[in-house]
Design an enzyme around this catalytic site. Structure first.
Site, short mmCIF file in Angstrom:
data_model
loop_
_atom_site.label_atom_id
_atom_site.label_comp_id
_atom_site.label_asym_id
_atom_site.label_seq_id
_atom_site.Cartn_x
_atom_site.Cartn_y
_atom_site.Cartn_z
N SER A 151 1.01 -1.28 0.09
CA SER A 151 0.55 0.40 -0.23
C SER A 151 1.16 1.03 0.35
O SER A 151 1.52 2.16 -1.15
CB SER A 151 -1.06 -0.45 1.59
OG SER A 151 -2.04 1.18 1.03
N ASP A 194 -10.35 -4.84 -3.29
CA ASP A 194 -9.95 -4.61 -2.58
C ASP A 194 -10.16 -3.41 -2.45
O ASP A 194 -10.57 -2.59 -3.33
CB ASP A 194 -8.12 -3.60 -3.04
CG ASP A 194 -7.27 -3.26 -1.72
OD1 ASP A 194 -7.62 -2.17 -1.91
OD2 ASP A 194 -6.12 -3.53 -2.51
N HIS A 209 -7.42 -5.77 0.91
CA HIS A 209 -6.00 -5.22 1.16
C HIS A 209 -5.56 -5.23 2.11
O HIS A 209 -3.89 -4.63 2.87
CB HIS A 209 -6.35 -3.62 1.05
CG HIS A 209 -5.74 -2.62 0.99
ND1 HIS A 209 -5.13 -2.52 -0.15
CD2 HIS A 209 -4.41 -1.67 1.82
CE1 HIS A 209 -3.99 -1.80 0.02
NE2 HIS A 209 -4.29 -0.87 0.97
#
Length: 278
Positions: free
Chosen positions: A147, A224, A256
């Site tokens: 991320s 996600d 995610h």
């Protein structure tokens, strides 16, 4: 450098250290997994892992389930915190800015500039520290992340290819100058001039730097919840234009979080093993 914690793990040790950082002007912690080979003094390949928003130096060690494969491959794993911390360090108005959200860049705007120097911290200070203190093969160092940390891994690899020989990412923020997370962070840390942002945007960097790696691996879940912030298609387009090989794997039903990361962690470690030995 002070040892804060050490735990036996797959015949190696998972440790946490604390030290006074010159870059961050405060005490900082990092985690490190040392496989059995390293404990015996053998030089080992090493991977820096950059975590995402709200995470700490310990999140990866607990949640990613990477140590078993790292032990098999003889990899040292280094996990810095995601930002400077402490009472004297500026705090943001939300979880996506300030402490826990350093974005792996050097801030130039107040009140962030004094402590938020995460690019220098990772790529210069911590890099030099661990190579000096642990049996790391300096020619076999890679970087990966998740991320916000995937953004950091991609951008730092592209900026410092002489330091990082391989790079991969889980659900990275691929074009932060074109998503709300990145726009907010860059405005706070770098100012409103969007031309400055391009030096910290993976999609823009790959177009200016060209092909630097034999391959880049990205895994992305198609369920996600933050998919609209990540823009993997923009990075794929930039790689095609730059002639950079990219292995972008998109997975139905994965979100995610760290269950997603666990599912493909072995693939990433094995990817780096091939890249670092080539």
């Amino acid at each position: 450098m002070q040892l804060v914690q050490s735990n036996q793990c797959f015949q190696g040790e998972q440790r946490i250290y604390s030290f006074d950082s010159v870059s961050l002007k405060t005490s900082s912690r990092f985690g490190i997994f040392l496989p059995e080979q390293a404990l015996k003094g053998q030089d080992c390949p090493a991977l820096f892992y950059l975590a995402g928003l709200t995470c700490t130096e310990e999140t990866f060690a607990i949640k990613a389930h990477a140590q078993r494969m790292a032990a098999q491959l003889g990899f040292i794993l280094i996990t810095p915190d995601t930002s400077p911390r402490g009472d004297e360090v500026a705090k943001g108005d939300h979880w996506d800015i300030g402490q826990g959200a350093g974005f792996y860049i050097n801030a130039v705007q107040e009140p962030w500039a004094e402590h938020f120097q995460m690019e220098s911290f990772v790529a210069d200070e911590l890099y030099a520290l661990v190579l000096a203190q642990f049996p790391i093969c300096s020619e076999q160092v890679g970087i990966f992340g998740h991320s916000m940390g995937g953004h950091g891994a991609l951008t730092l690899a592209l900026k410092y290819p002489e330091k990082f020989k391989s790079v991969s990412a889980f659900a990275p923020i691929c074009a932060p100058s074109q998503c709300p997370w990145g726009e907010k962070a860059f405005t706070h840390y770098l100012g409103a001039d969007q031309t400055v942002w391009q030096a910290h945007d993976a999609a823009a960097l790959i177009q200016s730097k060209g092909a630097l790696f034999q391959d880049i691996l990205i895994d992305q879940g198609l369920s996600d919840q933050f998919y609209s912030q990540l823009n993997p298609a923009l990075f794929r387009e930039a790689c095609i234009k730059a002639g950079q090989k990219l292995t972008l794997r998109e997975h139905e039903a994965y979100d995610h979080g760290y269950y997603f990361i666990q599912s493909f962690m072995d693939d990433h470690l094995q990817f780096h093993a091939v890249q670092l030995q080539s």
